[in-house]
Design an enzyme around this catalytic site. Structure first.
Site, mmCIF file in Angstrom:
data_model
loop_
_atom_site.group_PDB
_atom_site.id
_atom_site.type_symbol
_atom_site.label_atom_id
_atom_site.label_comp_id
_atom_site.label_asym_id
_atom_site.label_seq_id
_atom_site.Cartn_x
_atom_site.Cartn_y
_atom_site.Cartn_z
ATOM 1 N N TYR A 54 7.330 12.740 -18.581
ATOM 2 C CA TYR A 54 6.232 11.925 -18.241
ATOM 3 C C TYR A 54 6.315 11.277 -17.043
ATOM 4 O O TYR A 54 5.399 10.877 -16.370
ATOM 5 C CB TYR A 54 6.042 10.925 -19.514
ATOM 6 C CG TYR A 54 5.584 11.697 -20.661
ATOM 7 C CD1 TYR A 54 4.267 12.052 -20.784
ATOM 8 C CD2 TYR A 54 6.402 12.170 -21.799
ATOM 9 C CE1 TYR A 54 3.558 12.762 -21.806
ATOM 10 C CE2 TYR A 54 5.766 12.845 -22.813
ATOM 11 C CZ TYR A 54 4.331 13.056 -22.747
ATOM 12 O OH TYR A 54 3.879 13.821 -23.775
ATOM 13 N N GLN A 87 -9.267 12.540 -25.540
ATOM 14 C CA GLN A 87 -8.180 13.141 -25.760
ATOM 15 C C GLN A 87 -7.038 12.946 -24.411
ATOM 16 O O GLN A 87 -5.686 13.369 -24.621
ATOM 17 C CB GLN A 87 -7.869 14.617 -25.895
ATOM 18 C CG GLN A 87 -8.855 14.727 -27.348
ATOM 19 C CD GLN A 87 -9.108 16.335 -27.456
ATOM 20 O OE1 GLN A 87 -8.233 17.006 -27.858
ATOM 21 N NE2 GLN A 87 -10.290 16.725 -27.042
ATOM 22 N N HIS A 105 -5.150 9.924 -27.597
ATOM 23 C CA HIS A 105 -3.658 10.331 -27.741
ATOM 24 C C HIS A 105 -2.810 9.502 -26.789
ATOM 25 O O HIS A 105 -1.644 9.828 -26.253
ATOM 26 C CB HIS A 105 -3.636 11.888 -27.157
ATOM 27 C CG HIS A 105 -4.164 12.775 -28.174
ATOM 28 N ND1 HIS A 105 -4.636 14.041 -27.737
ATOM 29 C CD2 HIS A 105 -4.306 12.665 -29.399
ATOM 30 C CE1 HIS A 105 -5.097 14.614 -28.936
ATOM 31 N NE2 HIS A 105 -4.913 13.942 -29.896
ATOM 32 N N GLY A 171 -15.017 19.158 -21.758
ATOM 33 C CA GLY A 171 -13.748 19.860 -21.476
ATOM 34 C C GLY A 171 -12.791 19.904 -22.416
ATOM 35 O O GLY A 171 -11.584 19.408 -22.200
HETATM 36 P P1 NAD Z 1 -7.342 22.253 -23.538
HETATM 37 O O1 NAD Z 1 -6.327 22.434 -22.429
HETATM 38 O O2 NAD Z 1 -7.103 22.822 -24.834
HETATM 39 O O3 NAD Z 1 -8.783 22.834 -23.260
HETATM 40 C C1 NAD Z 1 -9.376 22.563 -21.964
HETATM 41 C C2 NAD Z 1 -10.953 22.691 -22.075
HETATM 42 O O4 NAD Z 1 -11.378 22.626 -20.788
HETATM 43 C C3 NAD Z 1 -11.202 24.414 -22.238
HETATM 44 O O5 NAD Z 1 -12.344 24.504 -23.289
HETATM 45 C C4 NAD Z 1 -11.553 24.833 -20.917
HETATM 46 O O6 NAD Z 1 -12.434 25.671 -21.145
HETATM 47 C C5 NAD Z 1 -12.189 23.485 -20.175
HETATM 48 N N1 NAD Z 1 -12.215 23.315 -18.827
HETATM 49 C C6 NAD Z 1 -11.293 23.897 -18.195
HETATM 50 N N2 NAD Z 1 -11.741 23.686 -16.627
HETATM 51 C C7 NAD Z 1 -12.693 22.854 -17.104
HETATM 52 C C8 NAD Z 1 -13.471 22.200 -15.862
HETATM 53 N N3 NAD Z 1 -13.517 22.166 -14.722
HETATM 54 N N4 NAD Z 1 -14.742 21.431 -16.725
HETATM 55 C C9 NAD Z 1 -14.775 21.540 -17.828
HETATM 56 N N5 NAD Z 1 -14.221 21.818 -18.805
HETATM 57 C C10 NAD Z 1 -13.143 22.754 -18.130
HETATM 58 O O7 NAD Z 1 -7.410 20.692 -23.763
HETATM 59 P P2 NAD Z 1 -7.981 19.476 -24.743
HETATM 60 O O8 NAD Z 1 -8.755 20.227 -25.621
HETATM 61 O O9 NAD Z 1 -8.000 18.375 -24.162
HETATM 62 O O10 NAD Z 1 -6.474 19.564 -25.690
HETATM 63 C C11 NAD Z 1 -5.291 19.800 -25.268
HETATM 64 C C12 NAD Z 1 -4.487 18.383 -25.391
HETATM 65 O O11 NAD Z 1 -3.827 18.201 -24.099
HETATM 66 C C13 NAD Z 1 -5.220 17.077 -25.564
HETATM 67 O O12 NAD Z 1 -4.459 16.675 -26.532
HETATM 68 C C14 NAD Z 1 -4.980 16.215 -24.391
HETATM 69 O O13 NAD Z 1 -4.627 15.106 -24.702
HETATM 70 C C15 NAD Z 1 -3.847 16.807 -23.425
HETATM 71 N N6 NAD Z 1 -3.826 16.917 -22.213
HETATM 72 C C16 NAD Z 1 -4.574 15.798 -21.338
HETATM 73 C C17 NAD Z 1 -4.360 15.989 -19.920
HETATM 74 C C18 NAD Z 1 -4.838 14.677 -19.156
HETATM 75 O O14 NAD Z 1 -4.599 13.646 -19.722
HETATM 76 N N7 NAD Z 1 -5.553 14.835 -17.987
HETATM 77 C C19 NAD Z 1 -4.068 17.060 -19.390
HETATM 78 C C20 NAD Z 1 -3.923 18.138 -20.089
HETATM 79 C C21 NAD Z 1 -3.823 18.249 -21.471
#
Ligand code: NAD
Length: 233
Positions: A54, A87, A105, A171
């Site tokens: 983290y 999320q 989360h 997303g």
């Molecule tokens: P995921 O990685 O499962 O899904 C990401 C989604 O975003 C996919 O459907 C993909 O097609 C779409 N995507 C990819 N590029 C995109 C763009 N430029 N614009 C719009 N959509 C786009 O992520 P999730 O569903 O959020 O779940 C995964 C877990 O990971 C969650 O619990 C989340 O908290 C965590 N996470 C958080 C972060 C962050 O805080 N930025 C980053 C990565 C993962």
């Protein structure tokens, strides 16, 4: 009466800000195993690895800016009553100016007591030291909901989704439960659901669905225009 829009976001909304989604090929899970860095068992077994993971995420956030997708969501507040359920653990919705945000989360910039949430402290983007404690002497951990842990904000988020006149989903692969089931909490089958995601999604719903198959930075401003135009109808 002002219409209520609930925007449910996932990692994809931050992808255009340079933060990879977890499931993309350059995503985090390509280099890490969830069970090593993102579970309560990992924290108990190897605290240093989890805290370090983290710390790296915080360093990665430095200099990252909200993109046109985050900004379009924030700007909807000029026309609608908007609440964001995310999320994501990053703070890019805050940085874009959204005022009502539920972090399902947890938040990367915060630490909390190992055994609960009585003490939460904001450390910004600095590293967490291994021996950092709460005022009561208890060790601190990242304020993150690990895989396998309960999602304390879920019921509140479900209530918020239930209050929506319009639901926007941006997303998220709708693959992580229970968060993904939130879309089922819309008030009734008349509530329109708008999706902004470049990928085909498997969404189970009887509601009218409009899927804008674009990146958030492109699709979200387009959707904001559509919604603003509808206001005038
Ligand atoms: P995921 O990685 O499962 O899904 C990401 C989604 O975003 C996919 O459907 C993909 O097609 C779409 N995507 C990819 N590029 C995109 C763009 N430029 N614009 C719009 N959509 C786009 O992520 P999730 O569903 O959020 O779940 C995964 C877990 O990971 C969650 O619990 C989340 O908290 C965590 N996470 C958080 C972060 C962050 O805080 N930025 C980053 C990565 C993962």
């Amino acid at each position: 009466m002002t219409k209520k829009i609930v925007v449910f976001t996932g990692a994809g909304v931050s992808a255009d800000s340079g933060i990879p989604t977890y499931r993309s090929s350059d995503g985090l899970w390509a280099n890490y195993k969830i069970e090593d860095v993102c579970t309560p068992e990992a924290l108990a077994r190897d605290r240093a690895t989890v805290i370090n993971f983290y710390n790296m995420r915080r360093r990665e956030m430095a200099g990252k800016l909200p993109n046109a997708g985050h900004k379009a969501i924030a700007e909807l507040e000029q026309y609608f009553d908007v609440e964001v359920v995310t999320q994501n653990i990053d703070n890019l919705h805050e940085a874009a100016g959204s005022t009502k945000i539920i972090h399902l989360h947890g938040e990367l910039t915060k630490l909390r007591e190992d055994s609960g949430e009585r003490y939460i402290t904001d450390i910004g983007l600095r590293d967490q030291r291994l021996d950092e404690t709460a005022p009561n002497g208890e060790l601190l951990r990242p304020h993150i909901v690990f895989f396998g842990e309960a999602v304390p904000m879920f019921e509140h988020a479900a209530m918020v989704v239930n209050s929506a006149d319009i639901l926007i989903v941006v997303g998220t692969s709708l693959a992580v439960y229970p968060a993904a089931s939130l879309v089922q909490y819309v008030r009734d089958s008349s509530v329109p659901i708008y999706i902004v995601d470049p990928a085909e999604l498997n969404i189970r719903s009887r509601n009218p669905i409009t899927h804008i198959r674009e990146r958030a930075a492109v699709g979200m401003p387009q959707l904001a225009e559509i919604l603003k135009r509808k206001l005038g109808d």
